[in-house]
Every structure is written in structure tokens, then in C-alpha cells.
Design a protein around this motif. Sequence first.
Motif, PDB file in Angstrom:
ATOM      1  N   GLY A   1      -0.809  -7.126 -24.590  1.00  0.00           N
ATOM      2  CA  GLY A   1       0.146  -7.815 -25.464  1.00  0.00           C
ATOM      3  C   GLY A   1       1.181  -6.959 -26.165  1.00  0.00           C
ATOM      4  O   GLY A   1       2.004  -7.489 -26.907  1.00  0.00           O
ATOM      5  N   LEU A   2       1.168  -5.654 -25.963  1.00  0.00           N
ATOM      6  CA  LEU A   2       2.118  -4.802 -26.703  1.00  0.00           C
ATOM      7  C   LEU A   2       3.570  -5.200 -26.454  1.00  0.00           C
ATOM      8  O   LEU A   2       4.398  -5.123 -27.367  1.00  0.00           O
ATOM      9  N   ASP A   3       3.870  -5.637 -25.242  1.00  0.00           N
ATOM     10  CA  ASP A   3       5.261  -5.990 -24.922  1.00  0.00           C
ATOM     11  C   ASP A   3       5.729  -7.240 -25.659  1.00  0.00           C
ATOM     12  O   ASP A   3       6.931  -7.493 -25.751  1.00  0.00           O
ATOM     13  N   ASN A   4       4.784  -8.031 -26.167  1.00  0.00           N
ATOM     14  CA  ASN A   4       5.171  -9.262 -26.870  1.00  0.00           C
ATOM     15  C   ASN A   4       5.532  -9.027 -28.327  1.00  0.00           C
ATOM     16  O   ASN A   4       6.000  -9.931 -29.009  1.00  0.00           O
ATOM     17  N   VAL A   5       5.296  -7.814 -28.814  1.00  0.00           N
ATOM     18  CA  VAL A   5       5.581  -7.529 -30.228  1.00  0.00           C
ATOM     19  C   VAL A   5       7.062  -7.217 -30.384  1.00  0.00           C
ATOM     20  O   VAL A   5       7.577  -6.284 -29.765  1.00  0.00           O
ATOM     21  N   THR A   6       7.751  -8.028 -31.181  1.00  0.00           N
ATOM     22  CA  THR A   6       9.191  -7.818 -31.348  1.00  0.00           C
ATOM     23  C   THR A   6       9.573  -7.504 -32.795  1.00  0.00           C
ATOM     24  O   THR A   6      10.598  -6.914 -33.056  1.00  0.00           O
ATOM     25  N   GLU A   7       8.716  -7.906 -33.740  1.00  0.00           N
ATOM     26  CA  GLU A   7       9.095  -7.774 -35.151  1.00  0.00           C
ATOM     27  C   GLU A   7       8.505  -6.533 -35.820  1.00  0.00           C
ATOM     28  O   GLU A   7       8.733  -6.304 -37.002  1.00  0.00           O
ATOM     29  N   SER A   8       7.728  -5.749 -35.089  1.00  0.00           N
ATOM     30  CA  SER A   8       7.089  -4.568 -35.666  1.00  0.00           C
ATOM     31  C   SER A   8       7.273  -3.390 -34.723  1.00  0.00           C
ATOM     32  O   SER A   8       7.600  -3.567 -33.550  1.00  0.00           O
ATOM     33  N   ILE A   9       7.037  -2.198 -35.260  1.00  0.00           N
ATOM     34  CA  ILE A   9       7.010  -0.996 -34.422  1.00  0.00           C
ATOM     35  C   ILE A   9       5.541  -0.639 -34.246  1.00  0.00           C
ATOM     36  O   ILE A   9       4.820  -0.487 -35.232  1.00  0.00           O
ATOM     37  N   VAL A  10       5.106  -0.520 -33.005  1.00  0.00           N
ATOM     38  CA  VAL A  10       3.707  -0.170 -32.782  1.00  0.00           C
ATOM     39  C   VAL A  10       3.621   1.326 -32.480  1.00  0.00           C
ATOM     40  O   VAL A  10       4.088   1.787 -31.439  1.00  0.00           O
ATOM     41  N   PHE A  11       3.040   2.073 -33.424  1.00  0.00           N
ATOM     42  CA  PHE A  11       2.812   3.500 -33.188  1.00  0.00           C
ATOM     43  C   PHE A  11       1.416   3.666 -32.595  1.00  0.00           C
ATOM     44  O   PHE A  11       0.437   3.140 -33.119  1.00  0.00           O
ATOM     45  N   HIS A  12       1.365   4.413 -31.500  1.00  0.00           N
ATOM     46  CA  HIS A  12       0.079   4.632 -30.841  1.00  0.00           C
ATOM     47  C   HIS A  12      -0.681   5.779 -31.483  1.00  0.00           C
ATOM     48  O   HIS A  12      -0.069   6.770 -31.898  1.00  0.00           O
ATOM     49  N   ALA A  13      -2.002   5.644 -31.563  1.00  0.00           N
ATOM     50  CA  ALA A  13      -2.863   6.742 -32.026  1.00  0.00           C
ATOM     51  C   ALA A  13      -3.792   7.078 -30.866  1.00  0.00           C
ATOM     52  O   ALA A  13      -3.387   7.811 -29.955  1.00  0.00           O
ATOM     53  N   GLY A  14      -5.006   6.518 -30.855  1.00  0.00           N
ATOM     54  CA  GLY A  14      -5.932   6.813 -29.764  1.00  0.00           C
ATOM     55  C   GLY A  14      -5.692   5.914 -28.575  1.00  0.00           C
ATOM     56  O   GLY A  14      -6.417   4.940 -28.353  1.00  0.00           O
ATOM     57  N   THR A  15      -4.675   6.257 -27.793  1.00  0.00           N
ATOM     58  CA  THR A  15      -4.397   5.495 -26.573  1.00  0.00           C
ATOM     59  C   THR A  15      -4.098   6.461 -25.428  1.00  0.00           C
ATOM     60  O   THR A  15      -3.663   7.584 -25.659  1.00  0.00           O
ATOM     61  N   SER A  16      -4.347   6.006 -24.210  1.00  0.00           N
ATOM     62  CA  SER A  16      -3.904   6.767 -23.046  1.00  0.00           C
ATOM     63  C   SER A  16      -3.585   5.779 -21.926  1.00  0.00           C
ATOM     64  O   SER A  16      -3.789   4.562 -22.093  1.00  0.00           O
ATOM     65  N   VAL A  17      -3.078   6.296 -20.830  1.00  0.00           N
ATOM     66  CA  VAL A  17      -2.729   5.416 -19.715  1.00  0.00           C
ATOM     67  C   VAL A  17      -3.725   5.647 -18.586  1.00  0.00           C
ATOM     68  O   VAL A  17      -4.016   6.790 -18.222  1.00  0.00           O
ATOM     69  N   LYS A  18      -4.292   4.527 -18.090  1.00  0.00           N
ATOM     70  CA  LYS A  18      -5.226   4.635 -16.972  1.00  0.00           C
ATOM     71  C   LYS A  18      -4.860   3.547 -15.963  1.00  0.00           C
ATOM     72  O   LYS A  18      -4.743   2.376 -16.347  1.00  0.00           O
ATOM     73  N   ASP A  19      -4.653   3.920 -14.715  1.00  0.00           N
ATOM     74  CA  ASP A  19      -4.241   2.975 -13.670  1.00  0.00           C
ATOM     75  C   ASP A  19      -3.063   2.125 -14.155  1.00  0.00           C
ATOM     76  O   ASP A  19      -3.096   0.887 -14.077  1.00  0.00           O
ATOM     77  N   SER A  20      -2.059   2.750 -14.694  1.00  0.00           N
ATOM     78  CA  SER A  20      -0.832   2.122 -15.230  1.00  0.00           C
ATOM     79  C   SER A  20      -1.060   1.132 -16.365  1.00  0.00           C
ATOM     80  O   SER A  20      -0.198   0.317 -16.660  1.00  0.00           O
ATOM     81  N   GLU A  21      -2.228   1.170 -16.989  1.00  0.00           N
ATOM     82  CA  GLU A  21      -2.451   0.285 -18.137  1.00  0.00           C
ATOM     83  C   GLU A  21      -2.736   1.127 -19.382  1.00  0.00           C
ATOM     84  O   GLU A  21      -3.326   2.208 -19.285  1.00  0.00           O
ATOM     85  N   ASN A  22      -2.315   0.614 -20.546  1.00  0.00           N
ATOM     86  CA  ASN A  22      -2.659   1.276 -21.802  1.00  0.00           C
ATOM     87  C   ASN A  22      -4.117   0.981 -22.122  1.00  0.00           C
ATOM     88  O   ASN A  22      -4.526  -0.187 -22.120  1.00  0.00           O
ATOM     89  N   VAL A  23      -4.871   2.040 -22.403  1.00  0.00           N
ATOM     90  CA  VAL A  23      -6.275   1.843 -22.771  1.00  0.00           C
ATOM     91  C   VAL A  23      -6.580   2.601 -24.058  1.00  0.00           C
ATOM     92  O   VAL A  23      -5.871   3.536 -24.435  1.00  0.00           O
TER      93      VAL A  23
END
Length: 424
Positions: free
Chosen positions: A355-377
Motif C-alpha cells: 500500500g505504500l504507493d497509495n499514500v499521497t498526503e504523507s511522506i513515508v520515511f523507511h526505517a527497517g525495510t529492504s527489497v526482496k524479489d522486487s517487493e518492499n519487506v
Amino acid sequence: MNVLILGSGGREHALAWKIAQSKLLDKLYVAPGNAGTLQIAENVPLNILNFEEISEFIISNKVDMLVVGPEDPLVNGIVDFFSIRPEHNNLMVIGPGKDGAQLEGSKDFAKKFMQKYNIPTARYHTATNENLEESIEFLKTLDPPFVLKADGLAAGKGVLILNDFEETVSELKNILEGKFGNAGSKVVIEEYMDGVECSVFVITDGRSYKILPEAKDYKRIGENNTGLNTGGMGAVSPVSFYDEQFAAKVENSIIKPTIHGIKEENMDYKGFIFFGLINIKGNPYVIEYNVRMGDPETEVVIPRIESDLLPVLMSVSGKELENENIRVDARAVSTVMLVSGGYPEEYEKGKVIYGLDNVTESIVFHAGTSVKDSENVTSGGRVLAVSSYGDNIFEALEKSYKSIKKIKFDKMYYRKDLGNDLKK
Ligand code: AMP
Ligand code: GLY
């Protein structure tokens, strides 16, 4: 110019987000970074404590500025490492040298500094195995609750606040005997301060300083400030009780004497100072110094800075900060942390984030995230900081909570009560 930021949290994503907007930037690297920094910079798999490895990268990629996010490399002397190498003569490094970093790296050092420069803080005594009797006598002069702090870096776990005297004595012995490893070879015993906490950030070139917006973070995992301490579950800026009068007290009784002390002690300090403060009946006291920006405070402070950050950082490095003028956005910013279920204790990683792409009114700063098989995990306890602007912190919080409804990962948890304590 080319910039390398060290770190991988929400703080580093926020710094990268800001620096990426600079007209002066050519290429931005973050090491090791996360799935958020990957979208705006190049992530580099460097070990932030391997200074030789970082040095090689800087040379081969013509990095002009190194911004150090977390405290560990600073306390371990990364600034000194680069300052004595002729091949890095022209490298701008943002962060204090090893001596200044002791303000965070040793609670005993910080307390001595505050005492020497008359900076308001809790009464204290430093315990070691050698002065245990004397330390217990000091403890007897205090009223509960008792505050024990392991001297060195203990990943945010080195502070105990206990009500029972006997338990405090036994924990004091446990820490001195190695409960927190070497960090506990000294223990600062402190008078308990009862008040409301907030933080203020300063950037300094070691001579002059600029004050950044203040913030308040929420440390406990549970609503109404209950449960275990965390790295921070959210933050707001500005802080309602931080009015002009309080700000003047902070500047005069805390910031100015700290900068004076840094000069007097000949510290090579070009970077951020984070003052952890407590407001007791309208007067500010220092709880702790950190020698870096806070996390999640950066995720509300940085979005409130209107000025381009790179010229400011260049002036810090060139000791010309007094010529800079930092413009602050009048709007409020609030951030809410989304964490992995179980944090700050055991939790699972590798959950797909939707759902990250659906957020339009906020800025989402990532902390503990990485990319696996082209998905954010998910890859850590604190996963995302959802920051929003508003006319006040409550409106900003409302926007963040609305955006959070669009984001999902298995066992996602967040506090729903942020800001309630600041409502009149
Ligand atoms: P520190 O790592 O020094 O920031 O301590 C962690 C947290 O413990 C602080 O954010 C405060 O909530 C609390 N704390 C630390 N020192 C004191 C004190 N002297 N009185 C009351 N609370 C304290
Ligand atoms: N949020 C507190 C810290 O960064 O230490």
C-alpha cells in the motif's frame, strides 16, 4: 557535489530525502541504506564501522561530503580517522571528533562536562567497582525512583529506573559486573527528574551554532506511555510548551554554555547536537546529550527546514556557519512509527509491505525495510515513519493516521494515542 550518508534508519532516509532536493547535489549514496533510500539514492553495502572500506569507496567515487547518521562510528572515531589522512584533505565530514562524541559515548564524561560548564542537570555520582560503598551512601541520599545509567553506549538499554532501594543496589552491582558488557564498567547514579521531556537540536561548526526546530518523541511501546522503552514510536514538532520564554532559557542556560564548553575543551565538533531535555516547572534541565540527530525526531525536524541543507552543511565544515540563515517552515510536522509486532522484544522480519504507493498526503520515511524479489519487506523492529504536515501537530497526526490506514504488513503495530498528552 557527491554525498555519502552513513546509516540505515528513518533518520538517514529523512536526511537523504532533504539532501536529494539540493541544487548542489550530483550524486547521493547511502550506506547501507534501506528500501526508502534506494528510491532516491544509490545504496552501498558498506560496513559503517569499517573506516578503511569507507575510505576506499570515498576515493573511488569522488565523494565530497560524508554525513554520519548514527553514534557508533562517531564514538569509534570516524571523524579523526578521516581528518588525519592527507588523501581526504578536502573531504567534508559532518559529525564530531572522538572527543566531542564522548558527550554521548560516556555518561560520566557528559555529566562532568555539564558540571564544569554549569549546565542544569540532575545531581549525580559515578559508581565503579572501586567506590561501591561510597556509591551506596550516595544512593541513600536520593528519594526513589532511582536512576542508574551504564556509562557507555548500550543500544538504548543502559538506563534503569527503579523504585526499590535493595533492587537498585543489586542492579547497580549487576551492571558493574557486566550486565551491559563494558558499557557498565562505570554507572552514573542520578537524581530522578519529574517533568515533561522534549528535545532540541543544534548544528554547530564548533564556533557558532544554529538552533533547529524542537521535537517531542514517544518512547514507550504502549499507549499512555506504558510498557517497554523503544527507540521511539513517533514524534511531533513544534512542542506546545516550548514557547519563547522556555526557548530563551534553553538557549541561555544550556545551548550557549555547551558551545562555550566545546570551544574551551578544543573539541573538533562539526555536526549536530541533540539535547534531551526535561521541563521541570518551566525550567529546562539536560537529561542527556547525543552527538547526532534523533530518530524519529529527524523525521519531523528535517521536513520543517525550508533552507537547502547542503550549503548549511558546507558552512559547518568550513567553519562559516555564522553566515547561514536557516529558514523554518511554520507548519507543524508529526510522525507515527509503524513497527513489527513484538518489538522491542522478539519480532519477525521479511513481511511484505503493501500500500505504500497509495499514500499521497504523507511522506513515508523507511526505517527497517529492504527489497526482496522486487517487493518492499520488513527488516527491523521500527519499519516506517509516516510523517505529515499540518497547521498544528494534531492535524498532522490525523493525516498520518489516515495514511496509515492504506499501509499494511503482517503484525503491524503503532500507537494510536500520540499527541493526546499535549491536548489542553
Ligand atoms: P537517556 O538514555 O539518558 O536519555 O535515558 C533514557 C530515558 O530515561 C530518558 O529519555 C528519560 O525518559 C529517562 N531518564 C533518564 N534520566 C532521567 C532522570 N534523571 N530523571 C528522570 N528520567 C530520566
Ligand atoms: N529518539 C531518541 C533517540 O534518537 O535517541
